[in-house]
Scaffold this active site. Sequence first.
Site, PDB file in Angstrom:
ATOM      1  N   THR A  62       0.716  -1.252  -0.031  1.00 38.41           N
ATOM      2  CA  THR A  62       0.176  -0.257   0.054  1.00 38.41           C
ATOM      3  C   THR A  62       0.786   0.845  -0.051  1.00 38.41           C
ATOM      4  O   THR A  62       1.969   1.505  -0.429  1.00 38.41           O
ATOM      5  CB  THR A  62      -1.348  -0.485   1.243  1.00 38.41           C
ATOM      6  OG1 THR A  62       0.055  -0.276   2.348  1.00 38.41           O
ATOM      7  CG2 THR A  62      -1.793  -1.322   1.474  1.00 38.41           C
ATOM      8  N   SER A 110      -4.072  -5.202  -4.573  1.00 40.50           N
ATOM      9  CA  SER A 110      -5.475  -4.699  -3.519  1.00 40.50           C
ATOM     10  C   SER A 110      -4.904  -4.692  -2.560  1.00 40.50           C
ATOM     11  O   SER A 110      -3.586  -5.194  -2.032  1.00 40.50           O
ATOM     12  CB  SER A 110      -6.233  -6.720  -3.729  1.00 40.50           C
ATOM     13  OG  SER A 110      -7.223  -6.035  -2.813  1.00 40.50           O
ATOM     14  N   ALA A 111      -5.478  -3.265  -2.268  1.00 42.46           N
ATOM     15  CA  ALA A 111      -5.210  -2.435  -0.578  1.00 42.46           C
ATOM     16  C   ALA A 111      -5.274  -3.522   0.103  1.00 42.46           C
ATOM     17  O   ALA A 111      -4.794  -3.953   1.117  1.00 42.46           O
ATOM     18  CB  ALA A 111      -5.875  -1.649  -0.899  1.00 42.46           C
ATOM     19  N   HIS A 161      -5.393   0.797  12.517  1.00 47.48           N
ATOM     20  CA  HIS A 161      -4.850  -0.039  12.879  1.00 47.48           C
ATOM     21  C   HIS A 161      -3.551  -0.191  13.981  1.00 47.48           C
ATOM     22  O   HIS A 161      -3.657   1.284  14.835  1.00 47.48           O
ATOM     23  CB  HIS A 161      -4.267  -0.443  11.090  1.00 47.48           C
ATOM     24  CG  HIS A 161      -4.695  -0.521  10.264  1.00 47.48           C
ATOM     25  ND1 HIS A 161      -5.440   0.382   9.661  1.00 47.48           N
ATOM     26  CD2 HIS A 161      -4.405  -1.512   9.336  1.00 47.48           C
ATOM     27  CE1 HIS A 161      -5.965  -0.762   8.534  1.00 47.48           C
ATOM     28  NE2 HIS A 161      -5.449  -1.371   8.363  1.00 47.48           N
ATOM     29  N   HIS A 162      -2.551  -1.220  13.840  1.00 50.54           N
ATOM     30  CA  HIS A 162      -1.502  -0.756  14.874  1.00 50.54           C
ATOM     31  C   HIS A 162      -0.560   0.249  14.131  1.00 50.54           C
ATOM     32  O   HIS A 162      -0.364   0.890  14.117  1.00 50.54           O
ATOM     33  CB  HIS A 162      -0.833  -2.239  14.531  1.00 50.54           C
ATOM     34  CG  HIS A 162      -0.359  -1.547  13.362  1.00 50.54           C
ATOM     35  ND1 HIS A 162       0.839  -1.672  13.126  1.00 50.54           N
ATOM     36  CD2 HIS A 162      -0.145  -3.052  11.945  1.00 50.54           C
ATOM     37  CE1 HIS A 162       0.691  -1.633  12.044  1.00 50.54           C
ATOM     38  NE2 HIS A 162       0.317  -2.821  10.836  1.00 50.54           N
ATOM     39  N   LYS A 201       1.818   1.205  11.923  1.00 56.07           N
ATOM     40  CA  LYS A 201       1.302   0.840  10.253  1.00 56.07           C
ATOM     41  C   LYS A 201       1.683   2.826   9.707  1.00 56.07           C
ATOM     42  O   LYS A 201       1.377   3.334  10.881  1.00 56.07           O
ATOM     43  CB  LYS A 201      -0.247   0.447   9.914  1.00 56.07           C
ATOM     44  CG  LYS A 201      -0.890   1.313   8.748  1.00 56.07           C
ATOM     45  CD  LYS A 201      -1.957   0.577   8.242  1.00 56.07           C
ATOM     46  CE  LYS A 201      -2.944   0.881   7.051  1.00 56.07           C
ATOM     47  NZ  LYS A 201      -1.753  -0.341   5.996  1.00 56.07           N
TER      48      LYS A 201
END
Length: 249
Positions: free
Chosen positions: A90, A109-110, A142-143, A146
């Site tokens: 990404t 794909s993301a 998200h964590h 990221k």
Amino acid sequence: MKIKIGIIGCLGKMGKAIIQEVVAHDKTEIVAAVARSNIGEDYRGVKITDSISDAFKISDIVIDFTVRESMIECLDAAVEFKKPLVSGTTGIEDMDLYKYSSKVPILWSANMSVGVNILLKLVKEAAELLGGEYDVEIWEMHHNLKKDSPSGTAIELGKTIAETLKIDFCINRQFPTIRQKGNIGFAVSRGGGVIGDHNVMFVNSDERVELSHKVINREVFAKGAVKAAIWLYENKRNSPGLYSMQEVI
């Protein structure tokens, strides 16, 4: 004959999960593992290398879950060696993938999760049914490590809605005064070890419709990536083009 798969970023969290899935699947085998460290060490039956080109030479298809710079190398190698590429990297939303996919099959794909790609279909249907009468808000978490924000998945959700509603897509994180009609709002949270939560809200003065997806286990991305690689190799390896998980499912 098993499909020979090369993994770029084999020592990352996703790389390790993908290799485990490749080894376990009865249609695939791991033949190349690329990383920036531990060069020469044996990992799951193959020696780790730092050469993306060498991985493409000996593989039927390559899976990449790394960073933008490595993905560019993968795209160049895919074109050079005429090999299909699956990527879930990404932070590449401004990259022109079509100049590469016009020469070789590329599936990007993301989010490789089957569930998220079903969510994309549901979000499109919701936008068609609700029209432009509802404000749209997308929230993701998200964590804390990221790097890209909003997530690639959140952006894909937003683009899907914007395309369905026939409005210009832009990332709005806050509104200066009152909310402008036709804008899609984004909210981002980072913390702990959250693998990935996404929530899409359609809101008017009377009700709120929510569609959400939460990742419980990172293996869901690995399973999706291997599923994508098998599909791309079996169906499109001789057909250059840009494909996505939407076609796989």
